[in-house]
Design a protein around this motif. Structure first.
Motif, PDB file in Angstrom:
ATOM      1  N   GLU A  62       0.918  -1.141   0.056  1.00 36.78           N
ATOM      2  CA  GLU A  62       0.175  -0.148  -0.031  1.00 36.78           C
ATOM      3  C   GLU A  62       0.941   1.233   0.109  1.00 36.78           C
ATOM      4  O   GLU A  62       0.744   2.453  -0.133  1.00 36.78           O
ATOM      5  N   SER A  95      -5.897  -4.196  -8.693  1.00 39.31           N
ATOM      6  CA  SER A  95      -4.199  -4.384  -7.923  1.00 39.31           C
ATOM      7  C   SER A  95      -2.941  -3.870  -8.661  1.00 39.31           C
ATOM      8  O   SER A  95      -2.003  -2.718  -8.113  1.00 39.31           O
ATOM      9  N   ARG A 117       0.131  -0.831  -9.037  1.00 42.80           N
ATOM     10  CA  ARG A 117       0.868  -1.672  -8.409  1.00 42.80           C
ATOM     11  C   ARG A 117       1.764  -1.501  -9.479  1.00 42.80           C
ATOM     12  O   ARG A 117       3.313  -1.806  -9.097  1.00 42.80           O
ATOM     13  N   ARG A 123     -13.938  -8.569  -5.914  1.00 48.31           N
ATOM     14  CA  ARG A 123     -14.098  -7.973  -5.026  1.00 48.31           C
ATOM     15  C   ARG A 123     -12.211  -7.491  -4.477  1.00 48.31           C
ATOM     16  O   ARG A 123     -11.812  -8.899  -4.260  1.00 48.31           O
ATOM     17  N   ASP A 124     -11.930  -6.644  -3.269  1.00 47.08           N
ATOM     18  CA  ASP A 124     -10.514  -6.487  -2.429  1.00 47.08           C
ATOM     19  C   ASP A 124     -11.236  -7.861  -1.978  1.00 47.08           C
ATOM     20  O   ASP A 124     -12.517  -7.488  -1.227  1.00 47.08           O
ATOM     21  N   GLN A 125     -11.133  -8.739  -1.157  1.00 55.65           N
ATOM     22  CA  GLN A 125     -10.831  -9.729  -0.041  1.00 55.65           C
ATOM     23  C   GLN A 125     -11.137  -9.191   1.412  1.00 55.65           C
ATOM     24  O   GLN A 125     -11.845  -9.316   2.553  1.00 55.65           O
ATOM     25  N   ALA A 126     -10.399  -7.711   1.638  1.00 54.74           N
ATOM     26  CA  ALA A 126     -10.720  -7.048   2.608  1.00 54.74           C
ATOM     27  C   ALA A 126     -11.492  -6.454   3.168  1.00 54.74           C
ATOM     28  O   ALA A 126     -12.811  -5.898   1.771  1.00 54.74           O
ATOM     29  N   ASP A 165       1.530 -17.173  -1.670  1.00 51.83           N
ATOM     30  CA  ASP A 165       0.694 -15.500  -1.289  1.00 51.83           C
ATOM     31  C   ASP A 165       1.511 -14.748  -0.938  1.00 51.83           C
ATOM     32  O   ASP A 165       2.260 -15.798  -0.487  1.00 51.83           O
ATOM     33  N   ASP A 166       0.816 -13.587  -0.652  1.00 52.33           N
ATOM     34  CA  ASP A 166       1.522 -12.469  -0.287  1.00 52.33           C
ATOM     35  C   ASP A 166       1.085 -12.801   1.717  1.00 52.33           C
ATOM     36  O   ASP A 166       1.889 -12.938   2.300  1.00 52.33           O
ATOM     37  N   VAL A 167      -0.479 -12.331   1.762  1.00 51.09           N
ATOM     38  CA  VAL A 167      -0.607 -12.999   2.623  1.00 51.09           C
ATOM     39  C   VAL A 167      -1.586 -14.108   3.161  1.00 51.09           C
ATOM     40  O   VAL A 167      -2.713 -13.932   1.574  1.00 51.09           O
ATOM     41  N   VAL A 168      -2.034 -15.139   3.961  1.00 58.13           N
ATOM     42  CA  VAL A 168      -3.508 -16.126   3.628  1.00 58.13           C
ATOM     43  C   VAL A 168      -3.401 -15.257   4.521  1.00 58.13           C
ATOM     44  O   VAL A 168      -3.337 -15.251   5.931  1.00 58.13           O
ATOM     45  N   THR A 182      -8.027 -15.997   5.540  1.00 61.30           N
ATOM     46  CA  THR A 182      -8.784 -16.935   5.716  1.00 61.30           C
ATOM     47  C   THR A 182      -8.778 -18.534   4.555  1.00 61.30           C
ATOM     48  O   THR A 182      -9.004 -19.321   4.327  1.00 61.30           O
ATOM     49  N   GLY A 183      -7.468 -18.174   3.689  1.00 54.27           N
ATOM     50  CA  GLY A 183      -7.339 -19.254   2.411  1.00 54.27           C
ATOM     51  C   GLY A 183      -7.949 -19.142   1.612  1.00 54.27           C
ATOM     52  O   GLY A 183      -7.764 -19.224   0.401  1.00 54.27           O
ATOM     53  N   ALA A 184      -9.270 -18.138   1.419  1.00 50.11           N
ATOM     54  CA  ALA A 184     -10.158 -18.398  -0.073  1.00 50.11           C
ATOM     55  C   ALA A 184      -9.240 -18.476  -1.008  1.00 50.11           C
ATOM     56  O   ALA A 184      -9.519 -18.991  -2.260  1.00 50.11           O
ATOM     57  N   THR A 185      -7.881 -17.519  -1.164  1.00 53.36           N
ATOM     58  CA  THR A 185      -7.455 -17.084  -2.479  1.00 53.36           C
ATOM     59  C   THR A 185      -6.990 -18.297  -2.631  1.00 53.36           C
ATOM     60  O   THR A 185      -6.400 -19.205  -4.139  1.00 53.36           O
TER      61      THR A 185
END
Ligand SMILES: O=P(O)(O)OC[C@H]1O[C@H](OP(=O)(O)OP(=O)(O)O)[C@H](O)[C@@H]1O
Length: 230
Positions: A79, A123, A127, A163-166, A196-199, A201-204
């Motif tokens: 970000e 994104s 970026r 959508r953004d997961q956040a 992934d960069d951050v997991v 819930t793991g959905a992605t």
């Protein structure tokens, strides 16, 4: 000639540039002056990887929890536009890949296939490229330089807008990603590690596992820079 609002934007832009310069001289993890990433914060990501098991039994290895220095580093890269910190993020990811490669049944003469989850289009635009793919490429290069047989395979693509997961809860995240990915191109011949960069819930990551397996790939685990509890 500058209009009033144009002059305002110019001043704001200048202030933002100065702020960037000031923050670039502070550690992204703890705010210490004089370095963009201090040794102590780097040390927080240098321990043994966190291990968890995702739904379906998929092993997850991550360099650190999504908090403290690790969170600061990832937020600065994602970000804050702090691209000079990408090597600092790729190093712990490389170590996670190396550990996963040693722990799991090896590629038997071939190479581990690092498969980054694709970033959303918005994104990528924001970026200037796909961050996870870039971190995976850097991590693979580092791991290779230390002797690991690993390469990056990009073939996961979004087949619809997500959508953004956040801001979404667990069910919302799963629904947002359900069936959203597909694999294009030749199936990776070796054992795959989804990146992934951050997991959270793991959905992605799990949607990436599903899409890869649907294409016939041999998926072994998920690796990430950070893992968040949710
Ligand atoms: O484990 P999950 O619950 O699926 O959450 C993790 C995902 O959420 C974030 O993506 P996000 O949609 O926020 O997009 P961004 O990285 O493009 O901001 C992150 O990059 C992961 O891919």
């Amino acid at each position: 000639m500058l209009t009033g609002s144009g002059a305002g934007r110019g001043a704001a832009g200048l202030l933002a540039a100065v702020a960037d310069l000031v923050w670039a001289a502070h550690c992204a993890g703890c705010g210490a002056e004089g370095t963009p990433w201090c040794r102590r914060c780097a040390g927080e990501l240098a321990g043994p990887p966190l291990r968890a098991v995702l739904p379906g039994g998929w092993p997850l290895l991550a360099a650190a929890g999504y908090r403290g220095a690790a969170r600061g580093l990832l937020l600065a890269v994602k970000e804050g536009g702090r691209s000079e910190l990408r090597p600092a993020a790729a190093e712990p990811l490389a170590r996670v890949v190396e550990v996963a490669g040693r722990d799991l049944d090896g590629p038997e003469g071939g190479a581990w296939e690092l498969v980054p989850v694709p970033s959303r289009w918005a994104s990528r635009r924001r970026r200037g490229g796909d961050l996870v793919a870039d971190l995976a490429a850097r991590a693979a290069a580092t791991a290779r330089a230390r002797g690991a047989a690993v390469r990056v395979r990009r073939g996961l693509v979004l087949r619809r807008r997500v959508r953004d997961q956040a801001g979404l809860d667990r069910a919302g995240r799963a629904a947002n990603l359900a069936g959203a990915l597909r694999w294009v191109g030749p199936v990776p011949p070796g054992p795959c590690l989804v990146v992934d960069d951050v997991v959270t819930t793991g959905a992605t990551a799990l949607e990436a596992v599903r899409a890869l397996r649907a294409a016939g790939a041999d998926v072994r685990a998920v690796v990430a820079l950070t893992a968040a509890r949710r």
